[in-house]
Design a protein around this motif. Structure first.
Motif, PDB file in Angstrom:
ATOM      1  N   ASP A  14     -48.553  -7.197  30.197  1.00  0.00           N
ATOM      2  CA  ASP A  14     -48.612  -8.398  31.033  1.00  0.00           C
ATOM      3  C   ASP A  14     -47.673  -8.273  32.233  1.00  0.00           C
ATOM      4  O   ASP A  14     -47.509  -9.223  32.999  1.00  0.00           O
ATOM      5  N   PHE A  15     -47.059  -7.106  32.393  1.00  0.00           N
ATOM      6  CA  PHE A  15     -46.300  -6.790  33.599  1.00  0.00           C
ATOM      7  C   PHE A  15     -45.176  -7.785  33.896  1.00  0.00           C
ATOM      8  O   PHE A  15     -44.965  -8.173  35.035  1.00  0.00           O
ATOM      9  N   THR A  16     -44.457  -8.185  32.828  1.00  0.00           N
ATOM     10  CA  THR A  16     -43.338  -9.103  33.049  1.00  0.00           C
ATOM     11  C   THR A  16     -42.256  -8.489  33.934  1.00  0.00           C
ATOM     12  O   THR A  16     -41.462  -9.212  34.530  1.00  0.00           O
ATOM     13  N   GLU A  17     -42.254  -7.125  34.031  1.00  0.00           N
ATOM     14  CA  GLU A  17     -41.232  -6.497  34.880  1.00  0.00           C
ATOM     15  C   GLU A  17     -41.399  -6.853  36.351  1.00  0.00           C
ATOM     16  O   GLU A  17     -40.449  -6.752  37.119  1.00  0.00           O
ATOM     17  N   ARG A  18     -42.607  -7.298  36.746  1.00  0.00           N
ATOM     18  CA  ARG A  18     -42.771  -7.748  38.138  1.00  0.00           C
ATOM     19  C   ARG A  18     -41.929  -8.992  38.416  1.00  0.00           C
ATOM     20  O   ARG A  18     -41.532  -9.242  39.544  1.00  0.00           O
ATOM     21  N   ARG A  19     -41.701  -9.763  37.380  1.00  0.00           N
ATOM     22  CA  ARG A  19     -40.911 -10.993  37.535  1.00  0.00           C
ATOM     23  C   ARG A  19     -39.451 -10.731  37.146  1.00  0.00           C
ATOM     24  O   ARG A  19     -38.534 -11.089  37.879  1.00  0.00           O
ATOM     25  N   ASP A  20     -39.252 -10.063  35.989  1.00  0.00           N
ATOM     26  CA  ASP A  20     -37.898  -9.917  35.447  1.00  0.00           C
ATOM     27  C   ASP A  20     -37.153  -8.710  36.002  1.00  0.00           C
ATOM     28  O   ASP A  20     -35.930  -8.637  35.894  1.00  0.00           O
ATOM     29  N   GLY A  21     -37.887  -7.770  36.566  1.00  0.00           N
ATOM     30  CA  GLY A  21     -37.245  -6.612  37.162  1.00  0.00           C
ATOM     31  C   GLY A  21     -36.914  -5.520  36.157  1.00  0.00           C
ATOM     32  O   GLY A  21     -37.112  -5.676  34.952  1.00  0.00           O
ATOM     33  N   ILE A  22     -36.408  -4.422  36.674  1.00  0.00           N
ATOM     34  CA  ILE A  22     -36.062  -3.268  35.859  1.00  0.00           C
ATOM     35  C   ILE A  22     -34.700  -2.724  36.280  1.00  0.00           C
ATOM     36  O   ILE A  22     -34.340  -2.762  37.454  1.00  0.00           O
ATOM     37  N   ARG A  23     -33.965  -2.253  35.278  1.00  0.00           N
ATOM     38  CA  ARG A  23     -32.702  -1.553  35.561  1.00  0.00           C
ATOM     39  C   ARG A  23     -33.000  -0.070  35.651  1.00  0.00           C
ATOM     40  O   ARG A  23     -33.726   0.476  34.811  1.00  0.00           O
ATOM     41  N   VAL A  24     -32.453   0.578  36.666  1.00  0.00           N
ATOM     42  CA  VAL A  24     -32.682   2.016  36.792  1.00  0.00           C
ATOM     43  C   VAL A  24     -31.347   2.755  36.816  1.00  0.00           C
ATOM     44  O   VAL A  24     -30.319   2.190  37.176  1.00  0.00           O
ATOM     45  N   VAL A  25     -31.395   3.997  36.371  1.00  0.00           N
ATOM     46  CA  VAL A  25     -30.217   4.867  36.470  1.00  0.00           C
ATOM     47  C   VAL A  25     -30.597   6.071  37.323  1.00  0.00           C
ATOM     48  O   VAL A  25     -31.730   6.546  37.281  1.00  0.00           O
ATOM     49  N   THR A  26     -29.648   6.535  38.100  1.00  0.00           N
ATOM     50  CA  THR A  26     -29.902   7.709  38.935  1.00  0.00           C
ATOM     51  C   THR A  26     -29.787   8.967  38.069  1.00  0.00           C
ATOM     52  O   THR A  26     -28.864   9.102  37.266  1.00  0.00           O
ATOM     53  N   LEU A  27     -30.747   9.859  38.224  1.00  0.00           N
ATOM     54  CA  LEU A  27     -30.739  11.142  37.517  1.00  0.00           C
ATOM     55  C   LEU A  27     -31.011  12.264  38.522  1.00  0.00           C
ATOM     56  O   LEU A  27     -31.933  12.163  39.331  1.00  0.00           O
ATOM     57  N   ASP A  28     -30.201  13.283  38.434  1.00  0.00           N
ATOM     58  CA  ASP A  28     -30.323  14.437  39.318  1.00  0.00           C
ATOM     59  C   ASP A  28     -31.690  15.111  39.108  1.00  0.00           C
ATOM     60  O   ASP A  28     -32.047  15.448  37.983  1.00  0.00           O
ATOM     61  N   ARG A  29     -32.441  15.328  40.199  1.00  0.00           N
ATOM     62  CA  ARG A  29     -33.709  16.062  40.101  1.00  0.00           C
ATOM     63  C   ARG A  29     -33.489  17.568  40.235  1.00  0.00           C
ATOM     64  O   ARG A  29     -34.430  18.355  40.130  1.00  0.00           O
ATOM     65  N   GLY A  30     -32.241  17.960  40.501  1.00  0.00           N
ATOM     66  CA  GLY A  30     -31.902  19.383  40.508  1.00  0.00           C
ATOM     67  C   GLY A  30     -32.182  20.098  41.816  1.00  0.00           C
ATOM     68  O   GLY A  30     -31.552  21.095  42.125  1.00  0.00           O
ATOM     69  N   PHE A  31     -33.140  19.577  42.593  1.00  0.00           N
ATOM     70  CA  PHE A  31     -33.566  20.231  43.830  1.00  0.00           C
ATOM     71  C   PHE A  31     -32.873  19.617  45.046  1.00  0.00           C
ATOM     72  O   PHE A  31     -32.668  18.405  45.081  1.00  0.00           O
ATOM     73  N   PRO A  32     -32.581  20.426  46.063  1.00  0.00           N
ATOM     74  CA  PRO A  32     -32.102  19.853  47.322  1.00  0.00           C
ATOM     75  C   PRO A  32     -33.264  19.207  48.092  1.00  0.00           C
ATOM     76  O   PRO A  32     -34.424  19.409  47.765  1.00  0.00           O
ATOM     77  N   LEU A  33     -32.917  18.423  49.114  1.00  0.00           N
ATOM     78  CA  LEU A  33     -33.929  17.647  49.840  1.00  0.00           C
ATOM     79  C   LEU A  33     -34.970  18.521  50.530  1.00  0.00           C
ATOM     80  O   LEU A  33     -36.116  18.110  50.713  1.00  0.00           O
ATOM     81  N   ASP A  34     -34.593  19.747  50.904  1.00  0.00           N
ATOM     82  CA  ASP A  34     -35.537  20.583  51.660  1.00  0.00           C
ATOM     83  C   ASP A  34     -36.367  21.492  50.761  1.00  0.00           C
ATOM     84  O   ASP A  34     -36.943  22.480  51.223  1.00  0.00           O
ATOM     85  N   VAL A  35     -36.462  21.159  49.457  1.00  0.00           N
ATOM     86  CA  VAL A  35     -37.112  22.073  48.508  1.00  0.00           C
ATOM     87  C   VAL A  35     -38.575  22.342  48.843  1.00  0.00           C
ATOM     88  O   VAL A  35     -39.068  23.462  48.666  1.00  0.00           O
ATOM     89  N   ALA A  36     -39.284  21.330  49.333  1.00  0.00           N
ATOM     90  CA  ALA A  36     -40.733  21.491  49.521  1.00  0.00           C
ATOM     91  C   ALA A  36     -41.040  22.534  50.589  1.00  0.00           C
ATOM     92  O   ALA A  36     -41.945  23.355  50.432  1.00  0.00           O
ATOM     93  N   GLU A  37     -40.273  22.518  51.669  1.00  0.00           N
ATOM     94  CA  GLU A  37     -40.534  23.525  52.706  1.00  0.00           C
ATOM     95  C   GLU A  37     -39.967  24.887  52.312  1.00  0.00           C
ATOM     96  O   GLU A  37     -40.521  25.925  52.649  1.00  0.00           O
ATOM     97  N   ARG A  38     -38.857  24.849  51.564  1.00  0.00           N
ATOM     98  CA  ARG A  38     -38.164  26.088  51.224  1.00  0.00           C
ATOM     99  C   ARG A  38     -38.878  26.851  50.107  1.00  0.00           C
ATOM    100  O   ARG A  38     -38.838  28.075  50.059  1.00  0.00           O
ATOM    101  N   ALA A  39     -39.488  26.123  49.175  1.00  0.00           N
ATOM    102  CA  ALA A  39     -40.048  26.772  47.979  1.00  0.00           C
ATOM    103  C   ALA A  39     -41.306  26.018  47.528  1.00  0.00           C
ATOM    104  O   ALA A  39     -41.302  25.335  46.513  1.00  0.00           O
TER     105      ALA A  39
END
Lengths: 298, 298
Positions: B136-161
Motif C-alpha cells: 500500500d506504499f505507506t512509505e510515500r507518506r511516512d518516508g524512509i530512513r537511508v544509510v550511506t554505503l560505499d559503492r567502491g567505485f570512483p565517480l568517473d568509473v563509467a568512462e574509465r572502465a
C-alpha cells in the motif's frame, strides 16, 4: 536424447545445515531433471537478481576435485550473502550422484548453484550441472594472452565494504563476462583484473599465480578476491617441489619482473600467460607440464 | 489458480531490431506461460551468470508508465552488454498484452527481462512478469530512513572502465540486494550508494533527488548511475511548477544542507527520505504529495 556431452541437471530440495536427514532422506532429496527442459522459475531470485552463489569443480576420470575445499568456499559465500549455510552431507551425496552421470574417463565439471529461491518463498533453490569437458584445453600448452582491466575497487574493498561481496562467488557475473568480452575485443584471451590502486587481483574466472625465480606469488586473498581452490592445490605441490610460495599484495608494475605466470582454475587448470598487455612472457614449459600433470593426477 | 495478485509471465521469441515482422508474427511471438511453473533453463546465462538486463515499469490504472523511456534505457543497457538491440515494436506489443492481464484499477508493475539466452545457443531469452502491487506504499507518506554505503567505485568509473557496466541495468543485482540487507541491519529502510570519492549516487533500486530551496538536484548520470525514468518525469513536472532542476556531482557532505530528499522509482514512486545516516530530514509534505499525485496521474 542424452549424448555423452549433454549436460545433466540435478536439483536438490535443500536441507538446513542443522538438519540431520537419513541417507534415504538425502537420496530422496536429489532428483535428476531434464537439462534441455525449463526447470527454473523466472521468479527465482537467482535468475531475476543474480542473487545466489556457485562453485565449479573439475572432474577428472570420474573424480570431482577438491570437494571439501569447494564446499567450504560455498559456505563462506553463503555467509557473505546471508544465504542459509549449505548442508554439506547433502551436497556431497548430490555431487556423487551427479558425477556418476558423467563418463568415467576424460575431464568434466560440476557446477553447483545455490540461489535465494523463488521470490517470497524463503526457500533456496539448489542444483548441479554436470558435464563432460567440450574443450581439448590447448591453452594449457599454447598459453593465453591477457590484458589488465581495472576492477574499479581499491585493494581494501572487502573489509571496507562487505556489501560489495568482493570475494564471494555470486551468480552476479555480468561484469566478469563483460571483462572477458573486452579482453577479446583487444585481441587477448582473458582479462587480469587490477585494483583501482594498481594491484594485480585475479581473472574473471581464475586465479593468478606468478613465478619470480624460485618464488611463487599469488595476490593476497584479503584483497577481496576469491581464495583459489586450484591455486591452493598447486601451492601444496609447488612447496613439495621446493618452491617458496607466497600471498602478497602484488603491484601490477611488479609483473614486469615475472619469469612466468599462469591463470589457474578448476576446469582449464594451469594456463600459462604468454603476454600481459603488450609485454610478452615466456612459457615455463617444464613447470606448466608438471602442474597440469599433478592436477590431472598423472 | 490465477488470483489477481499472482504474477503473470509472458515469454517473447525475440526478433532482431532489424527484423520487420508483421503484426500477426509479433502476436504469435508472445505467449503467456504459467508463472508458478518452471519456464527457464538452468543453462540460461541470465540464471547462471546474471548475464542479462531488465527494466521495471510502473502500471497505474492499467497504463504502463514511460514505455518509450524504459525501452530506450533497455536499448542502452543492451548495447553496454553487447546484447542484441531489442525490437521495440515487439516489446511494445508484448507489454500491451502483459498489462491487459492486470486489473485495470490500482497499481502494478511490468518487469521486462532480456538475457543472453541458453549457453551456446546464441539466442537471447526474453520475458515479462506482470503483477498487481502488493504494497500500500505507506512509505510515500511516512518516508524512509537511508544509510550511506560505499559503492567502491570512483565517480568517473563509467568512462574509465565501461566493462564494469556502471549505468547498465543488469540482472547482476546481488550487490544491490546485499546493500539493502545491510541498510536494514543498520535499522534503516534503504541504502544510498556513495562513490569512493565521496559523491552521492543512487539507491540500489531508485534515484535520489534533493531539494535545496527552490533548486532540485539529482546526481549526474555520467557518474555511472542509471538515468532515472521516474526522476526524468518528475523533473519535467517540477520545472513546470517553477523549480530549477539540475544534474550535478553531489558531494555527500552537501546533503547536510538539503531541505528535503526523495528516493524515486517506477513502482514505489517518490518516497521522502526522513534520515540520511544519523541526520534527520523533514518531509516536504506538499511537494511529496504533489509529486506522487502527478506520478499517479491524479
Amino acid at each position: 536424447m542424452i549424448s555423452p556431452s549433454s549436460p545433466r541437471v540435478f536439483f536438490l530440495a535443500p536441507f538446513a545445515a542443522t538438519d540431520s536427514p537419513t541417507e534415504e532422506e538425502i537420496a530422496a532429496s536429489v532428483r535428476e531433471d531434464d537439462a534441455a527442459a525449463p526447470t527454473l522459475s523466472v521468479l527465482d531470485l537467482g535468475a531475476s537478481r543474480g542473487d545466489g552463489i556457485f562453485e565449479t569443480l573439475g572432474v577428472i576420470e570420474g573424480r570431482p576435485q577438491g570437494i571439501e575445499e569447494h564446499l567450504a568456499r560455498l559456505g563462506r559465500s553463503a555467509a557473505m550473502l546471508d544465504l542459509p549455510a549449505p548442508h554439506i552431507g547433502q551436497w556431497r551425496a548430490a555431487m556423487e550422484r551427479a558425477v556418476a552421470s558423467l563418463p568415467s574417463t576424460g575431464q568434466g565439471s560440476l557446477k553447483i548453484v545455490l540461489t535465494r529461491g523463488v521470490e517470497g518463498s524463503g526457500v533456496p533453490t539448489a542444483w548441479i550441472v554436470a558435464r563432460a569437458a567440450a574443450s581439448d584445453f590447448t591453452e594449457r600448452r599454447d598459453g593465453i594472452r591477457v590484458v589488465t582491466l581495472d576492477r574499479g575497487f581499491p585493494l581494501d574493498v572487502a573489509e571496507r565494504a562487505p556489501w560489495l561481496l568482493a570475494g564471494a562467488k555470486t551468480l552476479s557475473y555480468a561484469i566478469n563476462m563483460a571483462a572477458i568480452r573486452e579482453a577479446k575485443r583487444r585481441g587477448a584471451h582473458d582479462a587480469l583484473f587490477v585494483s583501482s590502486d594498481g594491484f594485480a587481483l585475479e581473472g574473471p574466472t581464475s586465479s593468478l599465480i606468478v613465478r619470480f625465480g624460485d618464488r611463487i606469488v599469488t595476490p593476497s586473498t584479503d584483497g577481496g578476491i576469491l581464495p583459489g581452490t586450484t591455486q591452493a592445490a598447486l601451492y601444496a605441490w609447488l612447496e613439495a617441489e621446493g618452491y617458496r610460495t607466497e600471498y602478497e599484495a602484488l603491484p601490477v608494475a611488479a609483473l614486469e619482473q615475472a619469469d612466468a605466470a599462469w591463470f589457474v582454475s578448476s576446469v582449464r587448470l594451469a594456463a600459462p600467460v604468454t603476454a600481459i598487455d603488450d609485454r610478452p612472457l615466456a612459457i615455463d614449459v617444464a613447470l606448466t607440464t608438471g602442474m597440469n600433470a599433478m592436477l590431472l593426477g598423472r
